[in-house]
Design a protein around this motif. Sequence first.
Motif, PDB file in Angstrom:
ATOM      1  N   GLY A   7       0.784  -1.227   0.000  1.00 43.25           N
ATOM      2  CA  GLY A   7       0.000   0.000   0.000  1.00 43.25           C
ATOM      3  C   GLY A   7       0.812   1.270   0.000  1.00 43.25           C
ATOM      4  O   GLY A   7       0.264   2.371  -0.033  1.00 43.25           O
ATOM      5  N   ARG A  18      -3.160   4.430   2.694  1.00 47.97           N
ATOM      6  CA  ARG A  18      -3.594   3.366   3.602  1.00 47.97           C
ATOM      7  C   ARG A  18      -2.711   2.154   3.381  1.00 47.97           C
ATOM      8  O   ARG A  18      -2.688   1.593   2.277  1.00 47.97           O
ATOM      9  CB  ARG A  18      -5.037   2.987   3.348  1.00 47.97           C
ATOM     10  CG  ARG A  18      -5.614   2.009   4.371  1.00 47.97           C
ATOM     11  CD  ARG A  18      -6.895   1.411   3.876  1.00 47.97           C
ATOM     12  NE  ARG A  18      -7.679   0.804   4.939  1.00 47.97           N
ATOM     13  CZ  ARG A  18      -8.617  -0.103   4.730  1.00 47.97           C
ATOM     14  NH1 ARG A  18      -8.900  -0.504   3.492  1.00 47.97           N
ATOM     15  NH2 ARG A  18      -9.304  -0.610   5.744  1.00 47.97           N
ATOM     16  N   SER A  20      -1.672  -1.741   4.309  1.00 43.73           N
ATOM     17  CA  SER A  20      -2.282  -2.986   4.762  1.00 43.73           C
ATOM     18  C   SER A  20      -1.180  -3.996   5.043  1.00 43.73           C
ATOM     19  O   SER A  20      -0.115  -3.956   4.420  1.00 43.73           O
ATOM     20  CB  SER A  20      -3.230  -3.549   3.699  1.00 43.73           C
ATOM     21  OG  SER A  20      -4.268  -2.656   3.407  1.00 43.73           O
ATOM     22  N   CYS A  21      -1.470  -4.906   5.945  1.00 43.36           N
ATOM     23  CA  CYS A  21      -0.528  -5.978   6.263  1.00 43.36           C
ATOM     24  C   CYS A  21      -1.335  -7.256   6.428  1.00 43.36           C
ATOM     25  O   CYS A  21      -2.143  -7.372   7.355  1.00 43.36           O
ATOM     26  CB  CYS A  21       0.243  -5.651   7.524  1.00 43.36           C
ATOM     27  SG  CYS A  21       1.324  -6.980   8.087  1.00 43.36           S
ATOM     28  N   ARG A  71      -7.510  -3.205  12.834  1.00 43.23           N
ATOM     29  CA  ARG A  71      -7.293  -4.594  12.413  1.00 43.23           C
ATOM     30  C   ARG A  71      -8.632  -5.260  12.153  1.00 43.23           C
ATOM     31  O   ARG A  71      -9.652  -4.899  12.746  1.00 43.23           O
ATOM     32  CB  ARG A  71      -6.491  -5.370  13.459  1.00 43.23           C
ATOM     33  CG  ARG A  71      -7.207  -5.592  14.775  1.00 43.23           C
ATOM     34  CD  ARG A  71      -6.256  -6.143  15.827  1.00 43.23           C
ATOM     35  NE  ARG A  71      -5.748  -7.467  15.481  1.00 43.23           N
ATOM     36  CZ  ARG A  71      -4.682  -8.031  16.073  1.00 43.23           C
ATOM     37  NH1 ARG A  71      -4.023  -7.370  17.001  1.00 43.23           N
ATOM     38  NH2 ARG A  71      -4.289  -9.248  15.716  1.00 43.23           N
ATOM     39  N   THR A  77      -5.782  -9.152   8.857  1.00 41.88           N
ATOM     40  CA  THR A  77      -5.166  -7.966   8.273  1.00 41.88           C
ATOM     41  C   THR A  77      -5.151  -6.820   9.279  1.00 41.88           C
ATOM     42  O   THR A  77      -6.116  -6.623  10.022  1.00 41.88           O
ATOM     43  CB  THR A  77      -5.919  -7.532   6.999  1.00 41.88           C
ATOM     44  OG1 THR A  77      -5.932  -8.614   6.062  1.00 41.88           O
ATOM     45  CG2 THR A  77      -5.246  -6.325   6.350  1.00 41.88           C
ATOM     46  N   TYR A  79      -4.249  -2.551   9.413  1.00 44.46           N
ATOM     47  CA  TYR A  79      -4.188  -1.393   8.533  1.00 44.46           C
ATOM     48  C   TYR A  79      -3.531  -0.216   9.247  1.00 44.46           C
ATOM     49  O   TYR A  79      -3.553  -0.126  10.467  1.00 44.46           O
ATOM     50  CB  TYR A  79      -5.598  -0.978   8.107  1.00 44.46           C
ATOM     51  CG  TYR A  79      -6.418  -2.083   7.492  1.00 44.46           C
ATOM     52  CD1 TYR A  79      -7.313  -2.817   8.262  1.00 44.46           C
ATOM     53  CD2 TYR A  79      -6.284  -2.392   6.146  1.00 44.46           C
ATOM     54  CE1 TYR A  79      -8.070  -3.836   7.705  1.00 44.46           C
ATOM     55  CE2 TYR A  79      -7.032  -3.410   5.577  1.00 44.46           C
ATOM     56  CZ  TYR A  79      -7.919  -4.128   6.358  1.00 44.46           C
ATOM     57  OH  TYR A  79      -8.660  -5.135   5.804  1.00 44.46           O
ATOM     58  N   GLN A  81      -4.021   3.782   8.433  1.00 46.03           N
ATOM     59  CA  GLN A  81      -4.525   4.904   7.662  1.00 46.03           C
ATOM     60  C   GLN A  81      -3.708   6.130   8.005  1.00 46.03           C
ATOM     61  O   GLN A  81      -3.636   6.519   9.178  1.00 46.03           O
ATOM     62  CB  GLN A  81      -6.012   5.157   7.966  1.00 46.03           C
ATOM     63  CG  GLN A  81      -6.601   6.347   7.251  1.00 46.03           C
ATOM     64  CD  GLN A  81      -6.678   6.155   5.747  1.00 46.03           C
ATOM     65  OE1 GLN A  81      -7.077   5.097   5.277  1.00 46.03           O
ATOM     66  NE2 GLN A  81      -6.296   7.179   4.988  1.00 46.03           N
TER      67      GLN A  81
END
Length: 123
Positions: A7, A18, A20-21, A71, A77, A79, A81
């Motif tokens: 991202g 943003r 993501s993982c 999360r 996942t 996140y 932001q």
Amino acid sequence: VQLQAFGGGLVQAGGSLRLSCAASGRTFSSYIMGWFRQAPGKEREFVAATSWSGGSTYYQDSVKGRFTISRDNAKNTVYLQMNSLKPEDTAVYYCAADAGRWPSFATDNYDYWGQGTQVTVSS
């Protein structure tokens, strides 16, 4: 657990991104999840963390009010932001998982790391 962050990109100052993982495995909800960053020539530093359920969060002072960590345990996942980005936010951002205690913001606490995603903020 294996982590993959994505991202990142190039954005102008004041813009948003943003991150993501995505995590592999069925024990994602048992880990504290954190985001760290490392700028060129600097040490890796803590950015934000979220507790197992996402009910508690913790931020570095410089990102409070601008960044939000969240999360989704159903999607494995986490996140980040990032709003009102500044040139000093430029770094490689890493997600990490910690099987220990809350709160957790020390790099050494985290057991698993993703590969990093580059965020560049132009002035």
